[in-house]
Structures are given as C-alpha cells and as structure tokens.
Design a protein around this motif. Sequence first.
Motif, short mmCIF file in Angstrom:
data_model
loop_
_atom_site.label_atom_id
_atom_site.label_comp_id
_atom_site.label_asym_id
_atom_site.label_seq_id
_atom_site.Cartn_x
_atom_site.Cartn_y
_atom_site.Cartn_z
N GLU A 7 3.09 -7.30 -5.28
CA GLU A 7 3.14 -6.65 -6.58
C GLU A 7 1.56 -6.35 -6.98
O GLU A 7 0.78 -7.20 -7.53
CB GLU A 7 4.46 -7.20 -7.94
CG GLU A 7 5.51 -7.36 -7.70
CD GLU A 7 6.59 -5.83 -7.91
OE1 GLU A 7 5.38 -4.68 -8.88
OE2 GLU A 7 6.70 -5.61 -6.58
N THR A 8 1.41 -4.83 -7.24
CA THR A 8 0.12 -4.58 -7.69
C THR A 8 0.80 -4.17 -9.68
O THR A 8 1.56 -3.49 -9.56
CB THR A 8 -0.37 -3.73 -7.50
OG1 THR A 8 -0.35 -3.73 -6.09
CG2 THR A 8 -2.02 -3.28 -7.75
N ILE A 21 -6.65 -4.22 -13.19
CA ILE A 21 -5.43 -4.27 -12.16
C ILE A 21 -4.92 -5.32 -11.82
O ILE A 21 -6.96 -6.05 -11.24
CB ILE A 21 -5.88 -2.94 -11.08
CG1 ILE A 21 -6.14 -1.74 -11.55
CG2 ILE A 21 -4.89 -3.03 -9.52
CD1 ILE A 21 -6.37 -0.38 -10.93
N THR A 22 -4.24 -6.57 -11.00
CA THR A 22 -4.16 -7.12 -10.51
C THR A 22 -3.38 -7.72 -9.58
O THR A 22 -1.78 -6.82 -9.39
CB THR A 22 -3.64 -8.52 -11.81
OG1 THR A 22 -4.63 -8.38 -12.95
CG2 THR A 22 -4.05 -10.17 -11.23
N ARG A 23 -3.86 -8.52 -8.67
CA ARG A 23 -3.09 -7.83 -7.02
C ARG A 23 -3.75 -9.22 -6.08
O ARG A 23 -4.97 -9.83 -6.23
CB ARG A 23 -3.41 -6.33 -6.13
CG ARG A 23 -3.00 -7.34 -4.88
CD ARG A 23 -1.35 -6.62 -4.93
NE ARG A 23 -0.94 -5.90 -4.24
CZ ARG A 23 -0.23 -6.88 -2.75
NH1 ARG A 23 -1.00 -7.77 -2.25
NH2 ARG A 23 -0.52 -5.79 -1.63
N GLU A 143 -2.51 4.77 -9.34
CA GLU A 143 -1.41 4.06 -8.81
C GLU A 143 -1.23 4.43 -8.08
O GLU A 143 -1.14 2.40 -7.34
CB GLU A 143 0.08 4.12 -10.33
CG GLU A 143 -0.67 3.81 -11.86
CD GLU A 143 0.35 3.31 -12.50
OE1 GLU A 143 0.59 3.69 -14.11
OE2 GLU A 143 1.67 2.95 -12.31
N ARG A 147 -1.82 0.94 -5.03
CA ARG A 147 -0.92 0.28 -4.59
C ARG A 147 -1.17 0.50 -3.10
O ARG A 147 -1.29 -0.79 -2.69
CB ARG A 147 0.45 0.95 -5.15
CG ARG A 147 0.82 0.16 -6.58
CD ARG A 147 2.36 0.12 -6.72
NE ARG A 147 2.15 0.86 -8.49
CZ ARG A 147 2.02 -0.45 -9.14
NH1 ARG A 147 2.55 -1.32 -8.83
NH2 ARG A 147 2.38 0.09 -10.56
N TYR A 150 -4.06 -1.20 -1.61
CA TYR A 150 -3.52 -2.76 -1.33
C TYR A 150 -2.98 -3.28 -0.54
O TYR A 150 -3.10 -4.49 0.78
CB TYR A 150 -3.78 -3.43 -2.97
CG TYR A 150 -4.98 -3.32 -3.93
CD1 TYR A 150 -6.46 -3.32 -3.32
CD2 TYR A 150 -4.51 -3.38 -4.90
CE1 TYR A 150 -7.21 -4.01 -4.04
CE2 TYR A 150 -5.84 -3.89 -5.90
CZ TYR A 150 -6.61 -3.51 -5.40
OH TYR A 150 -7.45 -3.68 -6.11
#
Lengths: 160, 160
Positions: A7-8, A21-23, A143, A147, A150
């Motif tokens: 999940e991002t 933003i966390t990934r 967004e 995503r 990534y």
Amino acid sequence: MTTKTRETDIAVDPDVPLVRITRDFDAPPEKVFRAHTDPDLVVQWLGPRSLQMRIDHYDCRTGGSYRYLHVRGQDEFGFHGSFHEVRPNKVIVQTFTFESDPDGVALERIVFTDLGDGRTRLTSTSLVDSFAARDAFVASGMESGVREGYERLDEVLSAA
Amino acid sequence: MTTKTRETDIAVDPDVPLVRITRDFDAPPEKVFRAHTDPDLVVQWLGPRSLQMRIDHYDCRTGGSYRYLHVRGQDEFGFHGSFHEVRPNKVIVQTFTFESDPDGVALERIVFTDLGDGRTRLTSTSLVDSFAARDAFVASGMESGVREGYERLDEVLSAA
C-alpha cells in the motif's frame, strides 16, 4: 520473490501545507536509495507507465541539480530542481518545480528507514507555501502516478 | 546620497510556517541583485557586524550551491544550501540549513521588485515545515542580524 503490491499511504498534514507519502519496499535501504540516485534506474520507474521519462541531467549529490521530461506522444512535461542534501542510504532533500507552473516550488524530503529483514520504509514529504497549492497538487491526480511509480520501483528492485 | 536607514519589516504568516521580510533599497534591482549573487559583495554585508563571513563556495545560478561560515573569534557557524532558481534581477529561490541544526531546512524566495526612481523592494520569505521551527527561528535573534545586514547592504550599494 513475491510480486505483492504494498500500500502507498498519501496523507495531507492538518497543520502545515505538506503532503506525506509512505510506502514500504522489499529491498534494503542501499538498494532503494540507489534506485533514487542512479539516473539509469530512476528513468525506469519515476512516474506513471503512460509517460516516458527523458533525463536532461540528474546529478543526485549534495549541491547537485536535475531536470527531466515526462513525454506522452507530442506532449512534454518538464520538471527541475536542486539537491539540497543527499546522505547515502538515509535521506534526500531536494526542491521540485513543475515547469508548467514555473513560480511553484516544493521542498521535498525523502527518508529511507531500515525496517530490517531487507525491507525499507520510504517516507516522502512535500512542503509548499500555501494550502491552496498543496490541495491543487493532490487534486492533480498525482496519487495514481505516485502509486504506479512505486509499483514500477518494486519491479526495478526485483530485477536489480 | 543619503544614508537614511529604511525600515525592515519582519512578519510571521498567520496560516503557514513562513517568515516574510520586506525592505526597500535606494538602488535599482540590477544592483541589489548583484549584491546577492557576487560573492565578493555578499561577503561584505550578509549577517551582523559582529561576525566575519568566510565563503567556502557561492555559485549563485540555477542549480548551483553555496556554503559559508560566520566567524566570531574561535566560534564558527556554518550554513549551506542550493540555488533552485536564479532569474537575473527578479528572483532567487534557494534552500538554507544552519549546520548546528543539520536536519532543519528552509525554502527561501527573494523577490526583487522595481519601485522605479532607482529603488528596489526586497521581499524575502522563508518557509519551514513546522510552526515550532519557524517560531524558534524568529526567537533566535535573527531579526537584529537581518536588520544590521541590510544596513550594511545599504553601505555596499552606496559605495559600489
């Protein structure tokens, strides 16, 4: 190697005009960092699949700078900025301007956190000088591009 | 030429963690801009009189970077950053870190506005990622340093 997509998380800060933003990635910090600094790797994942990235220059070191284009058919979108600080495998602080909005500028900080077991958490913040600019950035459709970028980075990390 | 000292206005933004400094100068934009970009001039005015400035490098162009020290006796205070964008006689966008607080970084924008009659308004904004950091910066005594620096800049502009 699994190809599971993580999940991002994209969140706006309630107090300051910042996006966070966390990934997580299934690769150690050294590898995730290199995928951010080596232009031959960056060009393989930064941005959505529908755009081709063309690098003008990408000198990712403290005091360096970059410029690249995202190309789709006849359309070209330019981006440029400077690298304020690059601490290997730890942090990249850089500026960012989308050249269609030449007076806009964001201050970005990308933090590479070692989660152990060959995993890394990437935390990327983007600070601008107004909530209107921040909200326009989020509303721009960034967004899905983030995503998808990534997901492509997952693939680069699996292959490297 | 008069040596009248103009007012330096230093204001915190109510909505975002930003400080805005406004100051008029009795010199045209070209001259005020040059005093910001030519290290031989910058070294003559940037900072309070009690500190001596020593420039490590000062490459004021889009994509360039800088580092300098402020020295008082045995004490040395380092500062560094990158120049995101330098538009001659119009604007400088740069990053700024005080090396005693190595994780802190500000995004600064210096705008040179032509007031006509050989006068220039300088508007300098400094954006950080929290109100606590912004308020600590203001509380640090930067105000007197900024005011004194601009008085020294008046003198540089009179002499040049």
